[in-house]
Design a protein around this motif. Structure first.
Motif, short mmCIF file in Angstrom:
data_model
loop_
_atom_site.label_atom_id
_atom_site.label_comp_id
_atom_site.label_asym_id
_atom_site.label_seq_id
_atom_site.Cartn_x
_atom_site.Cartn_y
_atom_site.Cartn_z
N MET A 1 -69.13 58.58 42.74
CA MET A 1 -68.59 59.35 43.86
C MET A 1 -67.24 59.99 43.49
O MET A 1 -67.00 61.16 43.79
CB MET A 1 -68.45 58.40 45.06
CG MET A 1 -67.98 59.06 46.29
SD MET A 1 -69.26 60.10 46.95
CE MET A 1 -68.49 60.68 48.40
N LEU A 5 -66.41 64.03 43.20
CA LEU A 5 -65.33 64.63 43.98
C LEU A 5 -64.31 65.31 43.06
O LEU A 5 -63.80 66.39 43.38
CB LEU A 5 -64.65 63.58 44.84
CG LEU A 5 -65.39 63.16 46.10
CD1 LEU A 5 -64.69 61.98 46.75
CD2 LEU A 5 -65.49 64.32 47.08
N SER A 6 -64.01 64.69 41.94
CA SER A 6 -63.06 65.29 41.00
C SER A 6 -63.58 66.61 40.45
O SER A 6 -62.82 67.58 40.33
CB SER A 6 -62.79 64.33 39.84
OG SER A 6 -62.15 63.18 40.29
N ILE A 8 -65.76 68.63 41.91
CA ILE A 8 -65.76 69.61 42.99
C ILE A 8 -64.34 70.11 43.28
O ILE A 8 -64.11 71.31 43.44
CB ILE A 8 -66.40 69.01 44.26
CG1 ILE A 8 -67.90 68.79 44.03
CG2 ILE A 8 -66.17 69.89 45.48
CD1 ILE A 8 -68.57 67.95 45.10
N LEU A 9 -63.38 69.17 43.31
CA LEU A 9 -61.99 69.55 43.61
C LEU A 9 -61.34 70.30 42.46
O LEU A 9 -60.26 70.87 42.63
CB LEU A 9 -61.18 68.30 43.96
CG LEU A 9 -61.55 67.66 45.29
CD1 LEU A 9 -60.85 66.31 45.44
CD2 LEU A 9 -61.23 68.58 46.45
N GLN A 39 -56.95 65.84 45.34
CA GLN A 39 -57.46 65.27 44.10
C GLN A 39 -56.62 64.09 43.63
O GLN A 39 -57.16 63.11 43.10
CB GLN A 39 -57.52 66.34 43.01
CG GLN A 39 -58.30 65.87 41.80
CD GLN A 39 -58.67 67.01 40.88
OE1 GLN A 39 -58.01 68.03 40.86
NE2 GLN A 39 -59.70 66.81 40.10
N VAL A 42 -57.86 61.20 45.63
CA VAL A 42 -59.17 60.78 45.14
C VAL A 42 -59.01 59.96 43.87
O VAL A 42 -59.63 58.89 43.72
CB VAL A 42 -60.09 62.00 44.90
CG1 VAL A 42 -61.31 61.62 44.08
CG2 VAL A 42 -60.52 62.59 46.23
N TYR A 46 -60.32 56.12 43.85
CA TYR A 46 -61.55 55.83 43.12
C TYR A 46 -61.32 55.35 41.69
O TYR A 46 -62.11 54.54 41.18
CB TYR A 46 -62.46 57.06 43.11
CG TYR A 46 -63.14 57.29 44.43
CD1 TYR A 46 -64.26 56.56 44.79
CD2 TYR A 46 -62.65 58.24 45.31
CE1 TYR A 46 -64.88 56.76 46.00
CE2 TYR A 46 -63.27 58.46 46.53
CZ TYR A 46 -64.39 57.71 46.86
OH TYR A 46 -65.00 57.92 48.07
#
Length: 100
Positions: A1, A5-6, A8-9, A39, A42, A46
């Motif tokens: 996950m 996210l990384s 996408i960001l 980011q 995140v 994570y």
């Protein structure tokens, strides 16, 4: 996950700049800065597994202290640079001609 996210960001700001989606460069910089802050959060959650419960809250306290120091250093540096610019640089061309 966290990896997704990384990616996408990272991809969205890259696309915003390369496709020139936002015409204003100032607004583009602000949007990229917002993505960077998200980011950072995140990565801290994570990848570094930081939360208020880890190690009795000492990790969060160290992070807050670090952020306060960074804000003080940045604000102080900007204040000093503005002060030097306002007081050391000639403001008009005739001031430069009158200099010895």
């Amino acid at each position: 996950m966290g990896f997704a996210l990384s990616l996408i960001l990272t991809a969205i700001p890259f696309w915003l700049v390369m496709a020139k989606v936002i015409p204003s460069s100032g607004l583009t910089a602000f949007v990229i800065l917002a993505f960077a802050v998200v980011q950072i959060v995140v990565h801290m959650v994570y990848f570094l597994h930081m939360n208020t419960k880890s190690e009795g809250g000492w990790n969060m306290l160290a992070l807050i202290f670090t952020l306060v120091l960074v804000v003080i250093m940045l604000a102080g540096s900007l204040w000093v640079m503005h002060h030097l610019n306002a007081n050391m640089m000639p403001t008009m061309m005739h001031d430069m001609r009158n200099m010895p």
